[in-house]
Enzyme design. Structure first.
Site, PDB file in Angstrom:
ATOM      1  N   HIS A 201     -25.841  43.351   3.183  1.00  0.00           N
ATOM      2  CA  HIS A 201     -25.420  44.708   2.817  1.00  0.00           C
ATOM      3  C   HIS A 201     -25.370  44.786   1.300  1.00  0.00           C
ATOM      4  CE1 HIS A 201     -23.380  48.604   3.291  1.00  0.00           C
ATOM      5  NE2 HIS A 201     -22.662  48.235   2.236  1.00  0.00           N
ATOM      6  N   CYS A 202     -26.228  45.635   0.726  1.00  0.00           N
ATOM      7  CA  CYS A 202     -26.341  45.767  -0.723  1.00  0.00           C
ATOM      8  C   CYS A 202     -25.386  46.851  -1.203  1.00  0.00           C
ATOM      9  CB  CYS A 202     -27.783  46.099  -1.113  1.00  0.00           C
ATOM     10  SG  CYS A 202     -28.023  46.216  -2.896  1.00  0.00           S
ATOM     11  N   LYS A 203     -24.458  46.484  -2.066  1.00  0.00           N
ATOM     12  CA  LYS A 203     -23.508  47.456  -2.600  1.00  0.00           C
ATOM     13  C   LYS A 203     -24.144  48.356  -3.651  1.00  0.00           C
ATOM     14  CE  LYS A 203     -19.592  44.377  -1.799  1.00  0.00           C
ATOM     15  NZ  LYS A 203     -18.451  43.648  -2.409  1.00  0.00           N
TER      16      LYS A 203
END
Length: 706
Positions: A201-203
């Site tokens: 999950h890329c912030k």
């Protein structure tokens, strides 16, 4: 809340920072970088090179953020034309109904799976038709066509029929999405949905990276790195010209920016933007190199994180497999805590008296102390850090390209597979209808073996109980609730049939004999169940012999396990532990009742012997009341109250005899609550016998409790 894409509110802080920095750097390049490179030609060339790269970064960022990486089987949740809540409730209802059918009858597994398969096919066809109709309507909208470029998923190699069939067989069921998902899907806590081939999950994107947008993500990193390199290179060139060609730069600044702007502010702005671009190049380049290694090894970021976490928690010099094997014996391992005492796997512990449940921590036995506070059975109070009551949170795994280069991809894949197998959210599709207790306790034992083991245990207990009943029909003494000698010597009587070691011994059984060798003499089997209050729930069997009472041949494989019972020794003047006759001795006694005599070494009062012709009539004759009282009450000195119990009469007992025995039982029941005490003999190290006493006017308790 289920997030559809990264542009859905609320936005992440890092996402806002990334968009802001991109916009500032682009504006700074066109306002402060390109005009002061030196000449119109260099300006146009740099703008021609920089602009496509910046536009590409913008498109890729918008596309990577807008793509919905969810599993294809849950895409209907995001369809605006369908009520998502109703669909979830329908899936949950179907899940419960199918699970109840499976628990009710194992024979409906194939039928329920067929119905579920047909319903899933029907639902997929309806979804496809609905999506096709929506796409046809959107084709006439030019804006929709433009937006479609940003939201369409990456072009990946389509799976063949064999791969699709394998994925369907190895599918998982997400308990949070209430839907079947693919094998390599994982539920993201931030997006609250299952992502197909979850990577991370890329912030910065505020979105998950999976199979549908992984190519776009890698392309975005490459384009961004190239964009930052161009930005930094042009900025360095401008700073050099500011300090080298001072007069020329002053003239250009006045011509381009006006008299209000001097050389120092230009140098500050260009230097700041150049520093940001340079500092951003290093982590982005490391991230791109890291993903290149992941692609080369054929693993995902999630598999790398799981493998690194397993290696960090493992002892020094141990591999991932060795660490997982140690976890299997730890208190938190489901494989150890899930085994029940009635399994056929041979547990390494024996029956205990009043000690807490034993826990094996790294194959070392741990017995928690009986403290007043509540301590879980899987926590060692003596372990360091146990006072906190909760396990420390897992430390985040740092990205390290050097460790990734040395990591074995096979170990990473196995670690990820074990993490998915132990997940409480994703369940195997074949076992999703089973209760949670069954899933955690069965472990690696199959359902068929568990059912057969339970049947063998039940048959073994029935055979042993029948043998004891047959032997007790000639003996007025009943086995006690248990003695400490049984635990110390390892022999098991009627009192500890439920101990784990005994159950393990009785699992392996030979088949019951089909053709008995002796069928001439048939005996009436009596089955009785009495509680401590001597209630009158007495069950009688018929005159026909039960198949379990038939005599086995000489080659029977039934083991004669030595059992002990507490009996009264007149010579010693106390109760002693004596072995109960084995199954072969019971057969001989039943066949030849006249040959049984009292033993001088271990005197045991038994019923008077009769010949075989009058054996059945002797069993039917009830005992007089005074004889029953004499047998039930001991008048000498003893450490216990009362004596052994009287046998329950057979079904053929006359009505008058049953009435006399019923009176005796009523008197016994009224005496138990008044005189029964639970004490322990410290001299003989013998446990008490729960037997009534003080019956009759002439009975004497006269026992001194030590």
């Amino acid at each position: 809340m289920v997030r559809k894409h990264g542009w859905q509110l609320p936005a992440h802080t890092l996402q806002v920072i990334a968009i802001t920095v991109f916009c500032l750097l682009v504006v700074a390049f066109y306002a402060f970088f390109a005009p002061f490179v030196g000449g119109r030609i260099w300006e146009y060339v740099l703008i021609g090179v920089y602009s496509p790269v910046a536009i590409l970064v913008f498109v890729l960022y918008v596309r990577c953020t807008a793509i919905n990486p969810a599993d294809p089987r849950i895409m209907s949740i995001f369809d605006t034309g369908v009520n998502g809540d109703g669909m979830v409730r329908g899936l949950s209802r179907n899940y419960d109904e199918t699970g109840s059918q499976l628990q009710a009858s194992p024979s409906v597994v194939s039928r329920s799976s067929t119905v579920a398969g047909n319903s899933s096919v029907k639902g997929s066809v309806e979804d496809a038709q609905r999506v096709e109709s929506v796409s046809r309507r959107s084709c006439y909208n030019p804006l929709a066509v433009f937006c479609y470029v940003f939201v369409v998923e990456d072009c990946r190699k389509k799976e063949g029929p064999a791969e699709e069939q394998g994925n369907s067989e190895e599918a998982l069921f997400c308990t949070l999405c209430n839907c079947e998902v693919r094998k390599f899907s994982k539920h993201c806590r931030s997006c609250d949905k299952c992502v197909d081939c979850f990577d991370h999950h890329c912030k910065w994107l505020n979105n998950c990276v999976g199979r549908k947008n992984y190519v776009t993500f890698v392309s975005l990193m490459s384009a961004s790195l190239l964009w930052l390199i161009i930005e930094a290179a042009v900025g360095i060139a401008v700073i050099v010209r500011v300090f080298v060609n001072k007069q020329t730069m002053e003239t250009e600044i006045v011509n381009r920016l006006g008299n209000s702007f001097s050389r120092a502010p230009l140098a500050a702005v260009v230097g700041l933007c150049t520093a940001v671009a340079i500092f951003a190049c290093f982590p982005l380049g490391e991230l791109l190199f890291f993903h290149m290694l992941l692609i080369k090894k054929g693993i995902t970021t999630y598999e790398y994180v799981v493998a690194m976490r397993a290696m960090s928690e493992a002892p020094d010099g141990a591999s991932v497999d060795e660490e997982i094997q140690n976890v299997l014996y730890s208190p938190t391992g489901s494989a150890t805590t899930g085994f029940s005492g009635g399994s056929s796997l041979g547990l390494p512990y024996r029956g205990v008296w009043c000690t807490p449940p034993r826990v094996f921590d790294n194959q070392d036995e741990v017995i928690p102390h009986l403290d007043p506070c509540m301590v879980p059975s899987t926590v060692d109070p003596d372990a360091p850090g146990s006072e906190k009551g909760t396990k420390a949170l897992k430390r985040p795994v740092k990205r390290n390209a050097w460790k990734l280069a040395k990591l074995d991809p096979n170990e990473a894949a196995r670690a990820a597979a074990r993490a998915r197998a132990s997940s409480s959210v994703l369940r195997p599709i074949d076992n999703r209808h089973l209760p949670d207790n069954d899933l955690s306790s069965i472990g690696t034992v199959s359902i068929i073996s568990s059912v057969s083991t339970d049947a063998n245990v039940a048959a073994s207990k029935e055979i042993r109980n029948n043998d004891l009943r047959s032997s007790l029909s000639r003996n007025s003494f009943a086995p006690s609730q248990g003695s400490r000698d049984e635990y110390d010597t390892g022999s098991h009587g009627m009192s500890n049939l439920s101990s784990p070691s005994h159950v393990h011994e009785s699992v392996t059984l030979a088949p019951l004999p089909q053709n008995p060798t002796i069928v001439g003499n048939r005996f009436t089997a009596t089955s009785h169940h009495m509680h401590s209050t001597f209630d009158d729930k007495v069950l009688h069997r018929g005159n026909d012999a039960d198949p379990l009472f038939l005599f086995a041949p000489a080659t029977s494989h039934l083991r004669d396990v030595r059992k002990t019972s507490v009996v009264w020794d007149p010579e010693a003047g106390r109760y002693v532990s004596a072995p109960v006759t084995t199954t072969s001795e019971v057969r001989n006694r039943l066949l030849n009742p006249s040959s049984q005599t009292a033993s001088t070494q271990n005197p045991r009062p038994i019923l008077p012997a009769h010949d075989s012709s009058s054996g059945s009539s002797a069993l039917r004759d009830p005992l007089p009341l005074h004889q029953a009282e004499r047998r039930l009450t001991y008048t000498g000195d003893s450490i216990f109250y009362g004596g052994p119990l009287i046998n329950i009469p057979t079904r053929d007992t006359p009505r008058s005899g049953r009435g006399l025995v019923r009176d005796v039982q009523d008197r016994l029941a009224s005496t138990v609550h008044r005189d029964a005490r639970i004490r322990r003999d410290s001299t003989s190290n013998q446990l008490p016998v729960f037997a009534p006493g003080g019956l009759g006017a002439n009975s004497q308790t006269g026992s001194n409790i030590k």
